[in-house]
Design a protein around this motif. Structure first.
Motif, PDB file in Angstrom:
ATOM      1  N   GLN A 123       0.820  -1.208   0.000  1.00 40.57           N
ATOM      2  CA  GLN A 123       0.000   0.000   0.000  1.00 40.57           C
ATOM      3  C   GLN A 123       0.858   1.263   0.000  1.00 40.57           C
ATOM      4  O   GLN A 123       0.463   2.290  -0.583  1.00 40.57           O
ATOM      5  CB  GLN A 123      -0.952   0.006   1.179  1.00 40.57           C
ATOM      6  N   ILE A 124       2.040   1.230   0.615  1.00 38.39           N
ATOM      7  CA  ILE A 124       2.939   2.387   0.559  1.00 38.39           C
ATOM      8  C   ILE A 124       3.421   2.627  -0.870  1.00 38.39           C
ATOM      9  O   ILE A 124       3.460   3.769  -1.356  1.00 38.39           O
ATOM     10  CB  ILE A 124       4.120   2.192   1.525  1.00 38.39           C
ATOM     11  N   VAL A 125       3.766   1.548  -1.569  1.00 33.87           N
ATOM     12  CA  VAL A 125       4.227   1.688  -2.955  1.00 33.87           C
ATOM     13  C   VAL A 125       3.100   2.222  -3.836  1.00 33.87           C
ATOM     14  O   VAL A 125       3.301   3.138  -4.652  1.00 33.87           O
ATOM     15  CB  VAL A 125       4.744   0.330  -3.479  1.00 33.87           C
ATOM     16  N   ILE A 126       1.895   1.667  -3.685  1.00 31.17           N
ATOM     17  CA  ILE A 126       0.761   2.131  -4.493  1.00 31.17           C
ATOM     18  C   ILE A 126       0.437   3.590  -4.190  1.00 31.17           C
ATOM     19  O   ILE A 126       0.215   4.408  -5.103  1.00 31.17           O
ATOM     20  CB  ILE A 126      -0.464   1.237  -4.239  1.00 31.17           C
ATOM     21  N   ALA A 127       0.408   3.937  -2.915  1.00 33.53           N
ATOM     22  CA  ALA A 127       0.088   5.314  -2.535  1.00 33.53           C
ATOM     23  C   ALA A 127       1.144   6.287  -3.047  1.00 33.53           C
ATOM     24  O   ALA A 127       0.811   7.383  -3.522  1.00 33.53           O
ATOM     25  CB  ALA A 127      -0.027   5.409  -1.014  1.00 33.53           C
ATOM     26  N   LEU A 128       2.401   5.909  -2.980  1.00 29.79           N
ATOM     27  CA  LEU A 128       3.465   6.784  -3.467  1.00 29.79           C
ATOM     28  C   LEU A 128       3.377   6.964  -4.980  1.00 29.79           C
ATOM     29  O   LEU A 128       3.602   8.069  -5.506  1.00 29.79           O
ATOM     30  CB  LEU A 128       4.832   6.213  -3.070  1.00 29.79           C
ATOM     31  N   TYR A 129       3.032   5.904  -5.686  1.00 31.59           N
ATOM     32  CA  TYR A 129       2.906   5.994  -7.150  1.00 31.59           C
ATOM     33  C   TYR A 129       1.784   6.956  -7.539  1.00 31.59           C
ATOM     34  O   TYR A 129       1.983   7.874  -8.350  1.00 31.59           O
ATOM     35  CB  TYR A 129       2.647   4.605  -7.729  1.00 31.59           C
ATOM     36  N   PHE A 130       0.595   6.767  -6.960  1.00 35.45           N
ATOM     37  CA  PHE A 130      -0.525   7.618  -7.324  1.00 35.45           C
ATOM     38  C   PHE A 130      -0.337   9.057  -6.835  1.00 35.45           C
ATOM     39  O   PHE A 130      -0.760   9.999  -7.504  1.00 35.45           O
ATOM     40  CB  PHE A 130      -1.826   7.042  -6.773  1.00 35.45           C
ATOM     41  N   ALA A 131       0.299   9.225  -5.692  1.00 38.83           N
ATOM     42  CA  ALA A 131       0.563  10.584  -5.208  1.00 38.83           C
ATOM     43  C   ALA A 131       1.517  11.311  -6.147  1.00 38.83           C
ATOM     44  O   ALA A 131       1.350  12.517  -6.403  1.00 38.83           O
ATOM     45  CB  ALA A 131       1.140  10.534  -3.793  1.00 38.83           C
ATOM     46  N   THR A 132       2.505  10.609  -6.672  1.00 38.54           N
ATOM     47  CA  THR A 132       3.433  11.233  -7.611  1.00 38.54           C
ATOM     48  C   THR A 132       2.744  11.569  -8.925  1.00 38.54           C
ATOM     49  O   THR A 132       2.915  12.666  -9.471  1.00 38.54           O
ATOM     50  CB  THR A 132       4.625  10.299  -7.858  1.00 38.54           C
ATOM     51  N   VAL A 133       1.956  10.637  -9.436  1.00 38.60           N
ATOM     52  CA  VAL A 133       1.284  10.876 -10.721  1.00 38.60           C
ATOM     53  C   VAL A 133       0.280  12.019 -10.601  1.00 38.60           C
ATOM     54  O   VAL A 133       0.218  12.915 -11.461  1.00 38.60           O
ATOM     55  CB  VAL A 133       0.593   9.577 -11.194  1.00 38.60           C
ATOM     56  N   LEU A 134      -0.512  12.016  -9.545  1.00 36.18           N
ATOM     57  CA  LEU A 134      -1.556  13.027  -9.403  1.00 36.18           C
ATOM     58  C   LEU A 134      -1.032  14.367  -8.909  1.00 36.18           C
ATOM     59  O   LEU A 134      -1.806  15.327  -8.830  1.00 36.18           O
ATOM     60  CB  LEU A 134      -2.641  12.519  -8.447  1.00 36.18           C
ATOM     61  N   SER A 135       0.239  14.449  -8.558  1.00 30.14           N
ATOM     62  CA  SER A 135       0.803  15.742  -8.187  1.00 30.14           C
ATOM     63  C   SER A 135       1.110  16.593  -9.407  1.00 30.14           C
ATOM     64  O   SER A 135       1.235  17.822  -9.291  1.00 30.14           O
ATOM     65  CB  SER A 135       2.077  15.548  -7.367  1.00 30.14           C
ATOM     66  N   PHE A 136       1.220  15.957 -10.588  1.00 32.90           N
ATOM     67  CA  PHE A 136       1.431  16.690 -11.825  1.00 32.90           C
ATOM     68  C   PHE A 136       0.080  17.076 -12.429  1.00 32.90           C
ATOM     69  O   PHE A 136      -0.974  16.611 -11.995  1.00 32.90           O
ATOM     70  CB  PHE A 136       2.246  15.859 -12.816  1.00 32.90           C
ATOM     71  N   ASP A 137       0.136  17.926 -13.433  1.00 35.89           N
ATOM     72  CA  ASP A 137      -1.092  18.403 -14.066  1.00 35.89           C
ATOM     73  C   ASP A 137      -1.717  17.263 -14.861  1.00 35.89           C
ATOM     74  O   ASP A 137      -1.121  16.755 -15.822  1.00 35.89           O
ATOM     75  CB  ASP A 137      -0.770  19.587 -14.981  1.00 35.89           C
ATOM     76  N   LEU A 138      -2.900  16.846 -14.460  1.00 36.75           N
ATOM     77  CA  LEU A 138      -3.577  15.701 -15.062  1.00 36.75           C
ATOM     78  C   LEU A 138      -5.070  15.957 -15.060  1.00 36.75           C
ATOM     79  O   LEU A 138      -5.617  16.510 -14.092  1.00 36.75           O
ATOM     80  CB  LEU A 138      -3.250  14.424 -14.275  1.00 36.75           C
TER      81      LEU A 138
END
Length: 331
Positions: A123-138
């Motif tokens: 869950q830490i890996v998944i959360a870090l991945y989505f947090a990184t992706v959604l921190s950019f303009d999307l």
């Protein structure tokens, strides 16, 4: 001529008087509407020292009453054979601790925590991945943020009942698998391996949103100028993550690891609702609750709680020693 001489002498006397008044310091008076206030350093020194404690009195009283006093009572109960009802409390020393560490049926539940520890890493890996992706303009990123965080808002008991029907024989999971031609009559909660894996998967679904919010807040606190400079230098998304995001959120990742370890050791509501600790899914907290309220062994249950507290403190100390908190300076 006499009049001219008198005029000259009067002028010289006037100039001398003005010069004398200029050299004499004048008393400064405060402007109208303003009064002299005492210096902040004024007042009795003892009162200044006690003022912060006046504001801390109520929080400290609540903390001591509802945290430290119960912990002290728990430690005292762990040294007795109290059943939780009788007023008699015979002192047994460290016998309760010896039973927890030597009786296999009591110590075996620690191995169940490894399923949840592995789930916490996922869950830490998944959360870090989505947090990184959604921190950019999307596009629709706010919608995805809500979808990821929503499971954490749902009550744990409700989640347990929902997934209880999801994993039952012929339930939702079997129906979905049959649509893809992979129908199975496997009892997902029928044996220890699949049951613990299924329960750990439920914890991943529920708690990923919490880690996601922590990581997203830490990423958004990084100055935007660093991303702009990295883009001007031609840095890719991976290079921005490696050299900007990862160092910037290191303290939050450390906090998430501590929460993951302590949470994996203290899992309770989801396995208790879904299986009640049957089929080898009993966790340390479920066993402690049963010892106290089902078997009336409050002394032994208190010793188990103290052991759990010591393990969490030990793991936290080791984690702090291996990965100490450092001041992050990305500039």
């Amino acid at each position: 001529m006499p009049e001219t001489t008198e005029t000259t002498e009067a002028a010289e006397a006037t100039e001398a008087a003005e010069a004398a008044s200029a050299k004499t310091p004048r008393a400064t008076t405060p402007p109208p509407g303003r009064s002299r206030r005492p210096s902040p350093r004024g007042g009795p020194p003892l009162l200044r020292r006690l003022t912060p404690w006046f504001f801390l009195a109520a929080p400290l009283a609540l903390l001591i009453t509802f945290t430290y006093v119960p912990v002290g009572n728990m430690i005292f109960y762990s040294l007795t054979d109290w059943d939780g009802v009788s007023p008699d409390r015979d002192f047994t020393g460290l016998d309760n601790y010896r039973q927890i560490l030597t009786r296999p049926e009591l110590f075996r539940v620690f191995f169940v925590s490894f399923y949840y520890l592995a789930a916490s890493a996922v869950q830490i890996v998944i959360a870090l991945y989505f947090a990184t992706v959604l921190s950019f303009d999307l596009r629709l990123r706010n919608l995805f943020k809500g979808i990821l965080f929503f499971p954490y808002l749902v009550n744990g008991v409700a989640i347990g009942f929902v997934f209880l029907y999801f994993f039952q024989d012929g339930g939702t999971l079997d129906s979905v698998l049959s649509l893809f031609g992979a129908g199975s009559d496997h009892a997902w909660l029928g044996d220890p391996a699949s049951a613990n894996t299924s329960l750990a998967g439920v914890s991943v679904w529920r708690f990923t949103g919490l880690n996601f919010v922590l990581f997203l807040g830490a990423i958004q606190s990084i100055p935007a100028e660093l991303y702009e400079a990295a883009q001007l230098d031609g840095a890719s998304r991976w290079q921005q993550f490696r050299h900007i995001i990862a160092p910037g959120i290191r303290p939050v990742v450390s906090l998430s690891v501590v929460l993951a370890v302590s949470g994996s050791l203290s899992v309770f509501e989801i396995p208790y609702v879904m299986t009640g600790g049957a089929t080898g899914t009993s966790t340390f907290v479920i066993q402690t609750v049963k010892l106290a309220f089902q078997f009336n062994k409050t002394g032994l249950a208190s010793a188990a709680a103290v052991v759990l507290l010591l393990i969490v403190l030990l793991v936290t100390w080791i984690q702090r020693r291996l990965v100490p908190d450092e001041k992050v300076d990305l500039v």
